[in-house]
Design a protein around this motif. Sequence first.
Motif, short mmCIF file in Angstrom:
data_model
loop_
_atom_site.label_atom_id
_atom_site.label_comp_id
_atom_site.label_asym_id
_atom_site.label_seq_id
_atom_site.Cartn_x
_atom_site.Cartn_y
_atom_site.Cartn_z
N MET A 73 0.83 -1.20 0.00
CA MET A 73 0.00 0.00 0.00
C MET A 73 0.86 1.25 0.00
O MET A 73 0.55 2.24 -0.67
CB MET A 73 -0.92 -0.01 1.21
CG MET A 73 -2.06 -1.01 1.13
SD MET A 73 -3.15 -0.69 -0.30
CE MET A 73 -3.76 0.94 0.09
N GLY A 74 1.94 1.22 0.76
CA GLY A 74 2.86 2.36 0.77
C GLY A 74 3.45 2.64 -0.60
O GLY A 74 3.56 3.80 -1.02
N ALA A 75 3.80 1.56 -1.32
CA ALA A 75 4.36 1.73 -2.67
C ALA A 75 3.33 2.33 -3.61
O ALA A 75 3.64 3.23 -4.40
CB ALA A 75 4.84 0.38 -3.20
N LEU A 76 2.09 1.86 -3.53
CA LEU A 76 1.04 2.40 -4.40
C LEU A 76 0.77 3.88 -4.11
O LEU A 76 0.62 4.69 -5.02
CB LEU A 76 -0.24 1.59 -4.22
CG LEU A 76 -0.22 0.16 -4.75
CD1 LEU A 76 -1.49 -0.58 -4.36
CD2 LEU A 76 -0.05 0.15 -6.26
N ILE A 77 0.72 4.23 -2.82
CA ILE A 77 0.47 5.63 -2.45
C ILE A 77 1.63 6.51 -2.90
O ILE A 77 1.43 7.61 -3.44
CB ILE A 77 0.25 5.74 -0.93
CG1 ILE A 77 -1.05 5.03 -0.54
CG2 ILE A 77 0.21 7.21 -0.50
CD1 ILE A 77 -1.26 4.92 0.97
N LEU A 78 2.87 6.04 -2.69
CA LEU A 78 4.03 6.82 -3.09
C LEU A 78 4.06 7.04 -4.60
O LEU A 78 4.40 8.13 -5.07
CB LEU A 78 5.31 6.12 -2.65
CG LEU A 78 5.69 6.25 -1.18
CD1 LEU A 78 6.93 5.42 -0.87
CD2 LEU A 78 5.92 7.70 -0.80
N SER A 79 3.69 6.01 -5.36
CA SER A 79 3.69 6.15 -6.82
C SER A 79 2.71 7.24 -7.25
O SER A 79 3.01 8.03 -8.16
CB SER A 79 3.34 4.82 -7.49
OG SER A 79 1.99 4.45 -7.24
N GLU A 80 1.54 7.30 -6.60
CA GLU A 80 0.56 8.32 -6.94
C GLU A 80 1.05 9.71 -6.54
O GLU A 80 0.91 10.68 -7.30
CB GLU A 80 -0.77 8.01 -6.26
CG GLU A 80 -1.49 6.80 -6.82
CD GLU A 80 -1.93 7.00 -8.25
OE1 GLU A 80 -2.25 8.15 -8.62
OE2 GLU A 80 -1.92 6.02 -9.01
N VAL A 81 1.62 9.81 -5.34
CA VAL A 81 2.08 11.11 -4.84
C VAL A 81 3.21 11.66 -5.70
O VAL A 81 3.18 12.81 -6.15
CB VAL A 81 2.53 10.99 -3.37
CG1 VAL A 81 3.20 12.29 -2.92
CG2 VAL A 81 1.34 10.68 -2.48
N PHE A 82 4.23 10.83 -5.96
CA PHE A 82 5.37 11.28 -6.75
C PHE A 82 4.97 11.62 -8.18
O PHE A 82 5.40 12.62 -8.74
CB PHE A 82 6.46 10.21 -6.76
CG PHE A 82 7.18 10.07 -5.45
CD1 PHE A 82 7.24 11.13 -4.56
CD2 PHE A 82 7.78 8.88 -5.10
CE1 PHE A 82 7.89 11.01 -3.35
CE2 PHE A 82 8.44 8.73 -3.89
CZ PHE A 82 8.50 9.81 -3.01
N ALA A 83 4.14 10.75 -8.78
CA ALA A 83 3.71 11.00 -10.15
C ALA A 83 2.91 12.30 -10.24
O ALA A 83 3.07 13.09 -11.19
CB ALA A 83 2.88 9.83 -10.66
N ARG A 84 2.07 12.57 -9.26
CA ARG A 84 1.26 13.79 -9.26
C ARG A 84 2.14 15.03 -9.13
O ARG A 84 1.92 16.04 -9.81
CB ARG A 84 0.24 13.74 -8.12
CG ARG A 84 -0.75 14.90 -8.11
CD ARG A 84 -1.76 14.72 -7.01
NE ARG A 84 -2.45 13.44 -7.12
CZ ARG A 84 -3.26 12.95 -6.17
NH1 ARG A 84 -3.46 13.64 -5.05
NH2 ARG A 84 -3.87 11.79 -6.34
N ARG A 85 3.14 14.96 -8.25
CA ARG A 85 4.03 16.11 -8.08
C ARG A 85 4.83 16.39 -9.34
O ARG A 85 5.04 17.55 -9.70
CB ARG A 85 4.98 15.85 -6.90
CG ARG A 85 4.29 15.91 -5.54
CD ARG A 85 5.28 15.72 -4.42
NE ARG A 85 4.63 15.82 -3.12
CZ ARG A 85 5.25 15.67 -1.96
NH1 ARG A 85 6.57 15.41 -1.95
NH2 ARG A 85 4.61 15.80 -0.83
N VAL A 86 5.28 15.31 -10.00
CA VAL A 86 6.04 15.51 -11.24
C VAL A 86 5.15 16.11 -12.31
O VAL A 86 5.58 17.00 -13.05
CB VAL A 86 6.64 14.16 -11.71
CG1 VAL A 86 7.23 14.31 -13.11
CG2 VAL A 86 7.72 13.69 -10.73
N ARG A 87 3.90 15.65 -12.40
CA ARG A 87 2.98 16.22 -13.40
C ARG A 87 2.75 17.70 -13.15
O ARG A 87 2.66 18.52 -14.07
CB ARG A 87 1.64 15.47 -13.35
CG ARG A 87 1.70 14.05 -13.87
CD ARG A 87 0.31 13.49 -14.06
NE ARG A 87 0.33 12.04 -14.27
CZ ARG A 87 0.11 11.15 -13.33
NH1 ARG A 87 -0.17 11.54 -12.09
NH2 ARG A 87 0.16 9.86 -13.61
N GLN A 88 2.61 18.06 -11.86
CA GLN A 88 2.40 19.47 -11.52
C GLN A 88 3.60 20.33 -11.90
O GLN A 88 3.45 21.44 -12.40
CB GLN A 88 2.11 19.60 -10.02
CG GLN A 88 0.76 19.02 -9.60
CD GLN A 88 0.56 19.03 -8.10
OE1 GLN A 88 1.52 19.27 -7.34
NE2 GLN A 88 -0.66 18.77 -7.66
#
Length: 231
Positions: A211-226
Motif C-alpha cells: 500500500m505504501g508503494a502504491l500511495i508513493l507512486s501516486e504522490v510522486f507522479a502527481r508532483r512531477v505532473r504538476q
Amino acid sequence: MEFLSPEEWSAVALSLRVAFWATLLSLPFGIAVAHVLARKEFVGKQLLNGIVHLPLILPPVVTGYLLLLTFGTRAPVGGFLEDTLGIVLAFRWTGAALAAAVMAFPLMVRAIRLAIESVDPKLEEAASTLGASRIHVFLTVTLPLTLPGIITGTILAFAKAIGEFGATITFVSNIPGKTQTLSSAIYSFLQVPGGEASALRLVVISIVIAMGALILSEVFARRVRQRIGAR
C-alpha cells in the motif's frame, strides 16, 4: 521492528534488498524496451512485446524453472557466468533478485510505454528540426515528460518484486537467512504448528509495504505532473 523475530526480520530485510536491486538494475532496460515498443516499428515487434509480457501469463513456477535451466550452475549461461566471472545466481539472493526483476519487468515496461505513447511526437520532431540528436531529444524532451510513468512503473515493479514467490522459490529455493523472502517465509510459517502468528505479522508488513508503494507512486507522479505543467 522489535515485535519481529530474527528470522522474520531477516526475511523482511532480504525482500527489501532483493526488490531494490531487482528494480534498480532493470530500470534502464525497462526504459529502453518501453521506448522501442512505443516509438519503433520493426519486424518482430509483437514477438518482443509477447516475450516482455510472458511472465505475466506463464505460471511463476514455469518462469522460475526456465531461469534455473538458463542460469543454473550446470546451465549454459549460468555455467559461463560462474567460470568466467565467478557469479552464481541459482540458490543465492542474487538469483532471487533476478527472478523478481523478470516477474516485475512487464509492469514496469507497460507503465513506461503508456507514458511515452502519451507524449506528442510533434514535440520530439520539433526538437529534431532544431538540430538535436535522437539521444538529446530523448533525454531533454521524452524522458522528462514520461517521468510520472517511470516513477509509477518503478514503484509498482518494486512492490511486485517484494511479493514475488513462485519463480523465486523455484529458482533459489527457500533457505532461511539466504534466499527466504517475505512470501516464502509466510509459506514456511504456515507449514509448521504455531507459525500462524509469525505468518500474520509478515502478512501485515507485506500489506503495508504494498500500500505504501502504491500511495508513493501516486504522490510522486502527481508532483512531477504538476512541475511539468508549471513549466
